[in-house]
Design a protein around this motif. Sequence first.
Motif, PDB file in Angstrom:
ATOM      1  N   VAL A 111       0.828  -1.205   0.000  1.00 27.20           N
ATOM      2  CA  VAL A 111       0.000   0.000   0.000  1.00 27.20           C
ATOM      3  C   VAL A 111       0.865   1.260   0.000  1.00 27.20           C
ATOM      4  CG1 VAL A 111      -1.711   1.305   1.320  1.00 27.20           C
ATOM      5  CG2 VAL A 111      -1.950  -1.164   1.079  1.00 27.20           C
ATOM      6  N   SER A 112       1.980   1.219   0.693  1.00 29.02           N
ATOM      7  CA  SER A 112       2.877   2.380   0.730  1.00 29.02           C
ATOM      8  C   SER A 112       3.413   2.710  -0.669  1.00 29.02           C
ATOM      9  CB  SER A 112       4.049   2.104   1.673  1.00 29.02           C
ATOM     10  OG  SER A 112       3.586   1.883   2.995  1.00 29.02           O
ATOM     11  N   MET A 113       3.655   1.689  -1.472  1.00 28.50           N
ATOM     12  CA  MET A 113       4.108   1.930  -2.843  1.00 28.50           C
ATOM     13  C   MET A 113       3.062   2.703  -3.634  1.00 28.50           C
ATOM     14  SD  MET A 113       5.788  -1.796  -3.712  1.00 28.50           S
ATOM     15  CE  MET A 113       5.809  -1.396  -5.451  1.00 28.50           C
ATOM     16  N   PHE A 114       1.804   2.333  -3.468  1.00 30.08           N
ATOM     17  CA  PHE A 114       0.742   3.016  -4.206  1.00 30.08           C
ATOM     18  C   PHE A 114       0.517   4.440  -3.696  1.00 30.08           C
ATOM     19  CE2 PHE A 114      -0.082  -1.321  -5.337  1.00 30.08           C
ATOM     20  CZ  PHE A 114      -0.690  -1.277  -6.576  1.00 30.08           C
ATOM     21  N   ILE A 115       0.816   4.682  -2.437  1.00 31.57           N
ATOM     22  CA  ILE A 115       0.585   6.011  -1.866  1.00 31.57           C
ATOM     23  C   ILE A 115       1.701   6.985  -2.240  1.00 31.57           C
ATOM     24  CG2 ILE A 115       0.343   7.315   0.279  1.00 31.57           C
ATOM     25  CD1 ILE A 115      -0.915   4.865   1.517  1.00 31.57           C
ATOM     26  N   GLY A 170      -3.083  -6.844  -0.867  1.00 27.89           N
ATOM     27  CA  GLY A 170      -2.311  -5.605  -0.836  1.00 27.89           C
ATOM     28  C   GLY A 170      -2.464  -4.796  -2.114  1.00 27.89           C
ATOM     29  N   LEU A 171      -2.497  -5.471  -3.268  1.00 22.64           N
ATOM     30  CA  LEU A 171      -2.691  -4.769  -4.539  1.00 22.64           C
ATOM     31  C   LEU A 171      -4.076  -4.131  -4.616  1.00 22.64           C
ATOM     32  CD1 LEU A 171      -1.029  -7.324  -7.006  1.00 22.64           C
ATOM     33  CD2 LEU A 171      -0.102  -5.133  -6.229  1.00 22.64           C
ATOM     34  N   LEU A 172      -5.084  -4.853  -4.130  1.00 18.45           N
ATOM     35  CA  LEU A 172      -6.434  -4.274  -4.122  1.00 18.45           C
ATOM     36  C   LEU A 172      -6.519  -3.069  -3.194  1.00 18.45           C
ATOM     37  CD1 LEU A 172      -8.813  -7.386  -4.165  1.00 18.45           C
ATOM     38  CD2 LEU A 172      -8.546  -5.633  -5.931  1.00 18.45           C
ATOM     39  N   LEU A 173      -5.918  -3.186  -2.008  1.00 16.63           N
ATOM     40  CA  LEU A 173      -5.918  -2.052  -1.081  1.00 16.63           C
ATOM     41  C   LEU A 173      -5.157  -0.866  -1.677  1.00 16.63           C
ATOM     42  CD1 LEU A 173      -5.390  -3.500   2.510  1.00 16.63           C
ATOM     43  CD2 LEU A 173      -7.424  -2.407   1.560  1.00 16.63           C
ATOM     44  N   GLY A 174      -4.051  -1.156  -2.363  1.00 14.65           N
ATOM     45  CA  GLY A 174      -3.306  -0.080  -3.017  1.00 14.65           C
ATOM     46  C   GLY A 174      -4.124   0.604  -4.089  1.00 14.65           C
ATOM     47  N   ALA A 175      -4.890  -0.193  -4.856  1.00 18.15           N
ATOM     48  CA  ALA A 175      -5.730   0.389  -5.895  1.00 18.15           C
ATOM     49  C   ALA A 175      -6.844   1.249  -5.307  1.00 18.15           C
ATOM     50  CB  ALA A 175      -6.317  -0.720  -6.756  1.00 18.15           C
ATOM     51  N   VAL A 176      -7.316   0.894  -4.123  1.00 16.86           N
ATOM     52  CA  VAL A 176      -8.348   1.695  -3.457  1.00 16.86           C
ATOM     53  C   VAL A 176      -7.744   2.946  -2.832  1.00 16.86           C
ATOM     54  CG1 VAL A 176      -9.979   1.712  -1.527  1.00 16.86           C
ATOM     55  CG2 VAL A 176      -9.860  -0.270  -3.037  1.00 16.86           C
ATOM     56  N   SER A 177      -6.548   2.822  -2.284  1.00 17.17           N
ATOM     57  CA  SER A 177      -5.939   3.935  -1.561  1.00 17.17           C
ATOM     58  C   SER A 177      -5.529   5.085  -2.470  1.00 17.17           C
ATOM     59  CB  SER A 177      -4.718   3.444  -0.780  1.00 17.17           C
ATOM     60  OG  SER A 177      -3.720   2.957  -1.662  1.00 17.17           O
ATOM     61  N   VAL A 178      -5.395   4.848  -3.778  1.00 16.73           N
ATOM     62  CA  VAL A 178      -5.008   5.946  -4.674  1.00 16.73           C
ATOM     63  C   VAL A 178      -6.107   6.996  -4.791  1.00 16.73           C
ATOM     64  CG1 VAL A 178      -3.484   4.434  -6.007  1.00 16.73           C
ATOM     65  CG2 VAL A 178      -5.855   4.724  -6.727  1.00 16.73           C
ATOM     66  N   PHE A 179      -7.321   6.656  -4.395  1.00 15.38           N
ATOM     67  CA  PHE A 179      -8.420   7.617  -4.447  1.00 15.38           C
ATOM     68  C   PHE A 179      -8.483   8.486  -3.182  1.00 15.38           C
ATOM     69  CE2 PHE A 179      -9.672   4.149  -7.253  1.00 15.38           C
ATOM     70  CZ  PHE A 179     -10.077   4.845  -8.386  1.00 15.38           C
ATOM     71  N   TYR A 180      -7.557   8.281  -2.259  1.00 13.45           N
ATOM     72  CA  TYR A 180      -7.501   9.064  -1.026  1.00 13.45           C
ATOM     73  C   TYR A 180      -6.133   9.722  -0.918  1.00 13.45           C
ATOM     74  CZ  TYR A 180     -11.633   6.378   0.361  1.00 13.45           C
ATOM     75  OH  TYR A 180     -12.884   5.795   0.414  1.00 13.45           O
ATOM     76  N   ASN A 181      -6.089  10.751  -0.103  1.00 11.71           N
ATOM     77  CA  ASN A 181      -4.811  11.395   0.176  1.00 11.71           C
ATOM     78  C   ASN A 181      -3.957  10.507   1.063  1.00 11.71           C
ATOM     79  OD1 ASN A 181      -5.653  13.673  -1.270  1.00 11.71           O
ATOM     80  ND2 ASN A 181      -6.596  14.583   0.563  1.00 11.71           N
ATOM     81  N   ALA A 182      -2.646  10.707   0.990  1.00 11.80           N
ATOM     82  CA  ALA A 182      -1.730   9.919   1.816  1.00 11.80           C
ATOM     83  C   ALA A 182      -1.993  10.159   3.298  1.00 11.80           C
ATOM     84  CB  ALA A 182      -0.282  10.287   1.476  1.00 11.80           C
TER      85      ALA A 182
END
Length: 303
Positions: A111-115, A170-182
Motif C-alpha cells: 500500500v505504501s508503494m501506491f501512496i 495488498g494490490l487491491l488495497l493499493g488500488a483503493v488507496s489511490v483515491f484518497y490522500n496519503a
Amino acid sequence: MKMDLEVSEPIDFSSGDHQHLVRKAADSNTQIKSGQTYTTSPSEPQKTHRNTHSKTRERADTYVVQISDETTPNDSSNLANPFSDASVRRAFIIKVFLILSAQLVVTGAIVSMFIFWKSLKAWVLVNAWFTYAILPAFFVVLIVLACCGKLRRKVPANYILLGFFTVLQGLLLGAVSVFYNAEEVLWATAATALVTLSLTLFALQTKWDFTMLNGMLFVLLFVLIIYGILLLFIRSYWLHLLYAGLGTIVFSLYLVMDVQLMVGGRHHHSDLDPEEYVFAALNIYLDIINLFLFILQLIGLAR
C-alpha cells in the motif's frame, strides 16, 4: 430381590455401566432361584446346607458401585480436545500472530508503494482494468483457502496460497488507496491499529462470549452487502456515512469473535483445530482489512 451396594471402585453412570450391573444382578438372582432345591425335612444337616446356600446367595447378590461427582460427560470431550493442553494452545496462538504480523507488514509495504510512488498512483487512476483484473484471482484464492480444508493444512501449499492471497489483497488495497490522500490513509492505518489492539485486549480479558453471536453477525454481514450494492446506485452522503459506520461496527464484532475463537478456553464455540492456524490468521486478517476500509471511508467522508 435384595441387592447390597458397597462403595469400592468407581463406576461411570454416564457410560451406562450401572445398567450392566442391574442386568447382571437380575440374571444372577434368576439362576440362583432356578437352581435352588427346597426340602421339607427338619434335619440339622439340611438346615446347615440352607444357611450355607443363603450366605452364598447373599455374596452373589452383593455388587460394588461407587458414585463419584468427579466424572462428568464433558471429561471425555476435554481429553479428546487437543487444545486442552495449554502448551498446544499457546503454540497455536503464537503461530497465528506471527503469520498475521507478516501479512500486515507485506500489505503495508504494498500500500505504501501506491501512496508514495506518484507514477504508480497516476497509472492506476488511468488504468481501471488493473483493479478488475485482480478481483477474480483474489476471490478464487479466497474460496480455495476457505473451502479446501485439507489444502490449507498442508505445508507448504497453505503458506504459498496465503502469501499469494496477501499480495493480491495488498494490490487491491493499493488500488483503493489511490483515491484518497496519503494523510487520510495514514490516519486510517493508525486508527485501525489502535482499534485492533484495543479490541484484541478486550476479547482476551472479557467474560462476555462473542462466539455465540456468529449467526447474528452473519445476518448483519448479509444486510451490509445488500446495503452496499444499493449504494452503488444511490448518491447520498448520509447513507454512505451510515454504511461506513455500520461496517465498522460489524467487523469490530467479527474481530472480537475471531480472537475468542482462536483463544478458545471458556468460550462456547472454540472448535478450531491446531492445524488451522492459516485459517485463523486469514479470518483475523480479513477482519482488520475490512475494518481499515470502513474507517478509511469514514475519514474520507468526514474530510
